[in-house]
Design an enzyme around this catalytic site. Structure first.
Site, short mmCIF file in Angstrom:
data_model
loop_
_atom_site.label_atom_id
_atom_site.label_comp_id
_atom_site.label_asym_id
_atom_site.label_seq_id
_atom_site.Cartn_x
_atom_site.Cartn_y
_atom_site.Cartn_z
N ASN A 65 -16.99 -43.17 6.29
CA ASN A 65 -16.04 -42.30 6.26
C ASN A 65 -16.55 -40.81 5.85
OD1 ASN A 65 -13.91 -40.57 5.99
ND2 ASN A 65 -12.85 -41.60 4.30
N TRP A 66 -17.04 -39.93 6.88
CA TRP A 66 -17.68 -38.89 6.69
C TRP A 66 -16.72 -37.81 5.98
CZ3 TRP A 66 -22.02 -37.09 10.37
CH2 TRP A 66 -23.07 -38.04 10.37
N LYS A 67 -15.18 -38.06 5.95
CA LYS A 67 -14.35 -36.80 5.52
C LYS A 67 -14.69 -35.68 6.05
CE LYS A 67 -14.20 -39.83 1.55
NZ LYS A 67 -13.74 -40.18 0.17
N GLU A 79 -9.23 -49.52 -1.83
CA GLU A 79 -9.95 -48.54 -2.41
C GLU A 79 -9.10 -48.19 -3.57
OE1 GLU A 79 -12.41 -46.38 0.61
OE2 GLU A 79 -10.55 -45.52 0.98
N GLU A 105 -6.87 -39.93 0.03
CA GLU A 105 -6.64 -38.20 0.30
C GLU A 105 -5.63 -37.93 1.23
OE1 GLU A 105 -10.88 -37.81 1.25
OE2 GLU A 105 -11.32 -38.65 -0.88
N SER A 113 -16.94 -45.44 -4.45
CA SER A 113 -18.28 -45.52 -4.78
C SER A 113 -19.47 -46.77 -4.55
CB SER A 113 -18.32 -45.20 -6.37
OG SER A 113 -17.43 -44.03 -6.59
N GLY A 120 -15.46 -41.54 -4.99
CA GLY A 120 -15.97 -40.23 -5.17
C GLY A 120 -16.34 -40.18 -6.74
N HIS A 178 -5.82 -43.16 4.18
CA HIS A 178 -6.53 -43.07 3.19
C HIS A 178 -6.00 -42.32 1.97
CE1 HIS A 178 -9.95 -41.33 1.02
NE2 HIS A 178 -10.98 -42.25 1.36
N GLY A 220 -19.34 -41.00 0.49
CA GLY A 220 -20.41 -39.99 0.04
C GLY A 220 -21.86 -40.73 0.46
P1 PGA Z 1 -16.81 -42.83 -1.53
O1 PGA Z 1 -15.35 -42.73 -0.87
O2 PGA Z 1 -17.50 -43.81 -1.24
O3 PGA Z 1 -17.38 -41.55 -1.74
O4 PGA Z 1 -16.41 -43.26 -3.04
C1 PGA Z 1 -14.84 -43.80 -0.21
C2 PGA Z 1 -13.89 -43.41 0.40
O5 PGA Z 1 -13.10 -42.54 0.10
O6 PGA Z 1 -13.57 -44.24 1.74
#
Ligand code: PGA
Length: 246
Positions: free
Chosen positions: A10-12, A163, A97, A208, A169, A95, A230
């Site tokens: 997931n490149w966000k 998650e 976010e 993470s 993150g 997600h 990330g």
């Molecule tokens: P992260 O993000 O690997 O940077 O913790 C995971 C995600 O949000 O899908």
């Protein structure tokens, strides 16, 4: 039941057209990994280009969100049909976010998952508790309610991503034992709701995931892959995670 693992990146809100070099490295590396599905979810601006570049390879492309409707007056939004048209085969929905930053409810996430199905996309549906919810001993209650509310009535073409919000993150992760507990819980709930289909759905762990912890987290029972944030921006790191399934 054998479930083929999936490692999705997931490149966000990261990546420009020049980032296609990273995708090319991922494609080259994924060619050597025969036992795992590899997916990259870039920002919407890159989907068409990435889908064109990955056509005929083992790497698939996904979106990061979609609107519940197919078309209409919704400024700034993108429909599942548009993602499909651009060459995506999947879309992340719900997600944390999006849930937090855009006030998405379970019902909204479910509507998006249904939109994905309507457009012929796999829906990667995200769930996870906040730190305070975990500290209050409410993890199962919270994740169970999200699962009940966010999934469509038919689990075909659905992937679940567990998650924990506090792990995203932050460099923090649950212990493998905690992951086993939650994935077992999700699996049980899926099977009681969907029968045999509940056993076929892949349950990814996210939060993470790095090359250093991938082996410990991804070898846990009922963990069928990873949703990587990330570490997916760097082809070598991302491939090192997928290589757990070599
Ligand atoms: P992260 O993000 O690997 O940077 O913790 C995971 C995600 O949000 O899908």
């Amino acid at each position: 039941m054998a479930r083929r693992p999936l490692v999705a990146g997931n490149w966000k809100m990261n990546g420009l057209r020049a980032s296609i070099g990273e995708l090319e490295k991922i494609i080259a590396g994924a060619r050597k990994l025969g036992n795992v599905d590899v997916m990259v979810c870039p920002p919407a601006t890159l989907i068409a280009g990435f889908a064109a570049a990955s056509r005929g390879t083992s790497v698939t492309i996904g979106g990061q969100d979609c609107h519940a409707l197919a078309a209409g007056a919704h400024t700034g939004d993108i429909s599942a049909e548009m993602l499909h048209d651009a060459g995506a085969t999947a879309v992340i929905v719900g997600h944390s976010e999006r849930r937090r930053g855009h006030g998405e409810t379970d019902a909204a996430v479910r509507a998006k998952a249904l939109a994905a199905r309507r457009a012929g996309l796999t829906a990667v549906i995200c769930l996870g508790e906040q730190r305070a919810e975990r500290d209050a001993g409410r993890t199962r209650q919270v994740v169970g309610a999200q699962l009940d509310g966010s999934l469509p009535d038919d689990a075909e073409h659905v992937v679940v991503a567990y998650e924990p919000v506090w792990a995203i993150g932050t460099g923090l992760t649950p212990t493998p034992a905690d992951v086993a507990t939650m994935h077992g819980f999700i699996r049980e709930r899926m099977c009681s709701r969907f029968g045999a289909m509940g056993n076929a759905v892949r349950i990814l762990y996210g939060g993470s995931v790095k090359p250093a912890n991938a082996e410990d987290l991804l070898r846990v029972a009922n963990v069928d892959g990873a949703l990587v944030g990330g570490a997916s921006l760097d082809a070598a790191e991302f491939l090192a995670i997928a290589a757990v399934y070599r």
